[in-house]
Design a protein around this motif. Structure first.
Motif, short mmCIF file in Angstrom:
data_model
loop_
_atom_site.label_atom_id
_atom_site.label_comp_id
_atom_site.label_asym_id
_atom_site.label_seq_id
_atom_site.Cartn_x
_atom_site.Cartn_y
_atom_site.Cartn_z
N ALA A 82 0.88 -1.45 -0.03
CA ALA A 82 0.08 0.14 -0.08
C ALA A 82 1.02 1.14 0.00
O ALA A 82 0.45 2.24 -0.70
CB ALA A 82 -1.04 0.03 1.18
N GLY A 83 2.00 1.34 0.82
CA GLY A 83 2.80 2.38 0.91
C GLY A 83 3.51 2.57 -0.56
O GLY A 83 3.70 3.88 -1.12
N ASP A 84 4.10 1.47 -1.22
CA ASP A 84 4.46 1.53 -2.63
C ASP A 84 3.49 2.27 -3.55
O ASP A 84 4.09 2.96 -4.24
CB ASP A 84 5.06 0.39 -2.96
N TYR A 85 2.38 1.80 -3.52
CA TYR A 85 1.18 2.40 -4.40
C TYR A 85 0.94 3.82 -4.19
O TYR A 85 1.04 4.58 -4.93
CB TYR A 85 -0.12 1.51 -3.85
N LEU A 86 1.10 4.24 -2.83
CA LEU A 86 0.96 5.74 -2.74
C LEU A 86 2.14 6.40 -3.11
O LEU A 86 2.03 7.45 -3.53
CB LEU A 86 0.73 5.76 -1.20
N ASN A 87 3.50 5.71 -2.99
CA ASN A 87 4.68 6.47 -3.48
C ASN A 87 4.49 6.60 -4.98
O ASN A 87 4.88 7.61 -5.43
CB ASN A 87 5.73 5.79 -3.11
N ALA A 88 4.35 5.54 -5.72
CA ALA A 88 4.07 5.61 -6.99
C ALA A 88 2.78 6.74 -7.51
O ALA A 88 3.07 7.61 -8.49
CB ALA A 88 3.49 4.30 -7.74
N LEU A 89 1.74 6.87 -6.83
CA LEU A 89 0.92 7.80 -7.17
C LEU A 89 1.43 9.25 -6.79
O LEU A 89 1.13 10.08 -7.84
CB LEU A 89 -0.39 7.47 -6.15
N SER A 90 2.10 9.32 -5.98
CA SER A 90 2.88 10.45 -5.47
C SER A 90 3.85 10.99 -6.66
O SER A 90 3.67 12.26 -6.91
CB SER A 90 3.63 10.59 -4.18
N ARG A 91 4.62 10.13 -7.25
CA ARG A 91 5.45 10.49 -8.23
C ARG A 91 4.61 11.00 -9.60
O ARG A 91 4.95 11.81 -10.14
CB ARG A 91 6.40 9.21 -8.55
N ARG A 92 3.68 10.20 -9.58
CA ARG A 92 2.71 10.49 -11.12
C ARG A 92 2.13 11.89 -10.64
O ARG A 92 2.15 12.81 -11.63
CB ARG A 92 1.52 9.44 -11.11
N TRP A 93 1.77 12.21 -9.51
CA TRP A 93 1.24 13.62 -9.34
C TRP A 93 2.33 14.46 -9.41
O TRP A 93 2.16 15.57 -10.01
CB TRP A 93 0.67 13.67 -7.82
N ASP A 94 3.63 14.19 -8.93
CA ASP A 94 4.74 15.38 -9.03
C ASP A 94 4.95 15.39 -10.31
O ASP A 94 5.25 16.56 -11.05
CB ASP A 94 6.02 14.79 -8.32
N THR A 95 4.86 14.30 -11.27
CA THR A 95 5.30 14.60 -12.72
C THR A 95 3.97 15.33 -13.41
O THR A 95 4.35 16.36 -14.15
CB THR A 95 5.25 13.16 -13.38
N ALA A 96 3.01 15.32 -12.82
CA ALA A 96 1.68 16.27 -13.36
C ALA A 96 1.78 17.72 -13.07
O ALA A 96 1.56 18.43 -14.03
CB ALA A 96 0.39 15.60 -13.03
N ILE A 97 2.07 17.73 -12.07
CA ILE A 97 2.47 19.18 -11.46
C ILE A 97 3.58 19.66 -12.40
O ILE A 97 3.35 20.81 -12.79
CB ILE A 97 2.72 19.10 -9.65
N ASP A 98 4.63 19.11 -12.46
CA ASP A 98 5.67 19.63 -13.26
C ASP A 98 5.30 19.89 -14.71
O ASP A 98 5.71 20.80 -15.29
CB ASP A 98 7.01 18.63 -13.21
N ARG A 99 4.56 18.99 -15.38
CA ARG A 99 3.84 19.42 -16.50
C ARG A 99 3.15 20.61 -16.76
O ARG A 99 3.43 21.41 -17.63
CB ARG A 99 3.32 18.24 -17.18
#
Length: 107
Positions: A82-99
């Motif tokens: 579950a923690g890994d899933y949240l970390n992956a989701l966080s990375r996707r969110w960071d990428t979207a914010i960067d875009r």
């Protein structure tokens, strides 16, 4: 069950404050009996058992019999997943914010 479904069921189980407290307590204190769990969070033994069985159904805790008592232990893998899933989701969110930031700054 898919990885996403399994992770969702863990989040669902941990969404209840009593169950979340139980998991935190087991992480902090180690294996505990049903009675110890019930007393520490002011639940009846029957209510504690029902919550612990929900956690067991999604693999977050396991139990063993010691005499007449059931002893509960945290199983870390579903929590790690579950923690890994949240970390992956966080990375996707960071990428979207960067875009979005790049788009706004180039406009």
């Amino acid at each position: 069950m898919t990885a996403v479904a399994a992770t969702a069921s863990v989040f669902d189980a941990l969404g209840d404050p009593h169950r979340l407290r139980m998991v935190v307590q087991l992480c902090d204190s180690g294996p505990r009996s049903t009675l110890q769990m019930a007393q520490s969070i002011s639940l009846t033994r029957q209510a504690a058992t029902k919550h612990l069985e929900v956690l067991q159904a999604v693999g977050v805790v396991s139990s063993s019999k010691r005499g007449r008592e059931r002893i509960w232990t945290v199983q870390p893998q579903p929590l790690t997943d579950a923690g890994d899933y949240l970390n992956a989701l966080s990375r996707r969110w960071d990428t979207a914010i960067d875009r979005l930031r790049a788009f706004v700054e180039n406009d």
